[in-house]
Design an enzyme around this catalytic site. Structure first.
Site, PDB file in Angstrom:
ATOM      1  N   ASP A  11      -8.952  10.403 -19.415  1.00 15.97           N
ATOM      2  CA  ASP A  11      -7.508  10.388 -19.648  1.00 15.97           C
ATOM      3  C   ASP A  11      -7.178   9.998 -21.093  1.00 15.97           C
ATOM      4  O   ASP A  11      -8.005   9.424 -21.802  1.00 15.97           O
ATOM      5  CB  ASP A  11      -6.825   9.408 -18.684  1.00 15.97           C
ATOM      6  CG  ASP A  11      -7.544   8.079 -18.577  1.00 15.97           C
ATOM      7  OD1 ASP A  11      -8.264   7.704 -19.533  1.00 15.97           O
ATOM      8  OD2 ASP A  11      -7.401   7.406 -17.548  1.00 15.97           O
ATOM      9  N   ASN A  37      -4.106  -1.818  -9.454  1.00 19.28           N
ATOM     10  CA  ASN A  37      -3.292  -1.173  -8.423  1.00 19.28           C
ATOM     11  C   ASN A  37      -4.054  -0.064  -7.697  1.00 19.28           C
ATOM     12  O   ASN A  37      -3.468   0.732  -6.981  1.00 19.28           O
ATOM     13  CB  ASN A  37      -2.000  -0.608  -9.043  1.00 19.28           C
ATOM     14  CG  ASN A  37      -2.281   0.494 -10.062  1.00 19.28           C
ATOM     15  OD1 ASN A  37      -3.433   0.813 -10.348  1.00 19.28           O
ATOM     16  ND2 ASN A  37      -1.229   1.070 -10.604  1.00 19.28           N
ATOM     17  N   HIS A  67      -5.720   2.415  -9.152  1.00 23.00           N
ATOM     18  CA  HIS A  67      -5.784   3.726  -9.813  1.00 23.00           C
ATOM     19  C   HIS A  67      -7.200   4.044 -10.287  1.00 23.00           C
ATOM     20  O   HIS A  67      -8.010   3.151 -10.527  1.00 23.00           O
ATOM     21  CB  HIS A  67      -4.747   3.856 -10.949  1.00 23.00           C
ATOM     22  CG  HIS A  67      -5.077   3.134 -12.225  1.00 23.00           C
ATOM     23  ND1 HIS A  67      -4.119   2.869 -13.192  1.00 23.00           N
ATOM     24  CD2 HIS A  67      -6.238   2.630 -12.727  1.00 23.00           C
ATOM     25  CE1 HIS A  67      -4.692   2.258 -14.215  1.00 23.00           C
ATOM     26  NE2 HIS A  67      -5.967   2.103 -13.949  1.00 23.00           N
ATOM     27  N   GLU A 112      -1.970   7.090 -10.528  1.00 26.13           N
ATOM     28  CA  GLU A 112      -1.310   5.903 -10.005  1.00 26.13           C
ATOM     29  C   GLU A 112      -1.074   6.054  -8.502  1.00 26.13           C
ATOM     30  O   GLU A 112      -1.146   7.168  -7.959  1.00 26.13           O
ATOM     31  CB  GLU A 112       0.021   5.698 -10.750  1.00 26.13           C
ATOM     32  CG  GLU A 112      -0.122   5.601 -12.279  1.00 26.13           C
ATOM     33  CD  GLU A 112      -0.794   4.307 -12.754  1.00 26.13           C
ATOM     34  OE1 GLU A 112      -1.566   3.683 -12.004  1.00 26.13           O
ATOM     35  OE2 GLU A 112      -0.543   3.928 -13.923  1.00 26.13           O
TER      36      GLU A 112
HETATM   37  P1  PGA Z   1     -10.360  -1.967 -17.194  1.00 25.74           P
HETATM   38  O1  PGA Z   1      -9.566  -0.691 -16.688  1.00 25.74           O
HETATM   39  O2  PGA Z   1     -11.798  -1.580 -17.242  1.00 25.74           O
HETATM   40  O3  PGA Z   1      -9.797  -2.253 -18.557  1.00 25.74           O
HETATM   41  O4  PGA Z   1     -10.093  -3.064 -16.219  1.00 25.74           O
HETATM   42  C1  PGA Z   1     -10.036   0.013 -15.599  1.00 25.74           C
HETATM   43  C2  PGA Z   1      -9.010   1.025 -15.160  1.00 25.74           C
HETATM   44  O5  PGA Z   1      -7.799   0.732 -15.278  1.00 25.74           O
HETATM   45  O6  PGA Z   1      -9.414   2.093 -14.671  1.00 25.74           O
END
Ligand code: PGA
Length: 247
Positions: free
Chosen positions: A67, A135, A137, A142
């Site tokens: 992304d 959350n 995702h 999302e």
């Molecule tokens: P993070 O993000 O490794 O910074 O916790 C993971 C994600 O949001 O997929």
């Protein structure tokens, strides 16, 4: 799906690096699907270190990722390509050699279609690394995202923007992004999801023990026959006995 409860965050980092090396051995000219975020920063540093030390050869491998923030240039601070190429100089070289294929940040339908076509033409993504958001995702899918969506443009959830605040400070985090959808993610031959830290424990539990449902986008990984989840003790802390038995 296999769930592996590692003894520490370092052990998760080692396991994920081993997955990367094994993928390079299996298919030296294959496509690696990278993920960004704090979960993977040690992983990218380890790749960079191994390449610099002559212990790891990237060879003919291609890379892509999940992304990007909408409209972001490759060198824009806070962006995903910027993060990947800064943490891991071999990826900068691959970008310059057109062997690292970024997600089209414009979100333009034609560019997205070209990106998907390019991945399909070389046989698709061999291994997709994934993190998980607080959350639930994956990528920027999302809660509520249909599992049938491919690459698409998204509005970021408030928790996602809050978690991105540090990387953009003193500026505001972006509101929109372009992401590989659940459908594109599930096309990878193998999926490696890792989660570390207590903040991820509720999302990990929802992913593994809740219903397979778009309200927890990561739960779609349970549909994938060749998927593995690596957890440190903090991220696994809310799992029941059944998930322990899966390891
Ligand atoms: P993070 O993000 O490794 O910074 O916790 C993971 C994600 O949001 O997929």
């Amino acid at each position: 799906m296999r769930v592996i409860r590692e003894s520490s965050r370092e052990a998760v980092d080692r396991a994920v690096f081993e997955e990367f090396c094994a993928a390079l051995r299996r298919r030296p000219a294959g496509v690696i699907g990278l993920a960004t975020g704090g979960t993977f920063s040690a992983f990218f540093a380890r790749i960079a270190q191994a390449v610099a030390a002559g212990e790891l050869e990237m060879g003919e491998v291609r890379a892509t990722h999940l992304d990007e923030y909408l409209g972001f240039d490759h060198d824009q601070r806070g962006g995903m390509v910027h993060e990947l190429t800064s943490l891991c100089p071999p990826l900068r070289q691959m970008l310059d050699e057109d062997r690292f294929w970024p997600v089209p940040a414009s979100g333009d339908a034609g560019a997205v279609q070209e990106h998907e076509q390019r991945l399909a033409e070389v046989g698709g993504v061999d291994i997709q690394f994934l993190g998980i958001g607080r959350n639930g995702h994956i990528g920027f899918n999302e809660p509520g995202t249909s599992f049938d969506l491919g690459f698409h443009r998204v509005h970021l959830a408030p928790t996602t923007r809050a978690d991105a605040r540090d990387r953009f400070a003193p500026d505001e985090p972006p509101y929109e992004a372009v992401t590989a959808g659940p459908k594109s993610i599930l096309k990878a031959r193998r999926i490696v999801l890792s989660a570390v830290g207590a903040a991820k424990a509720p999302a990990v539990r929802a992913m593994l023990e809740g219903p397979i449902d778009p309200q927890c986008p990561a739960s779609c990984v349970r549909y994938h026959a060749d998927s593995v989840v690596y957890l440190d003790p903090e991220a696994a802390a809310e799992l029941g006995e059944s998930a322990a038995a899966m390891s």
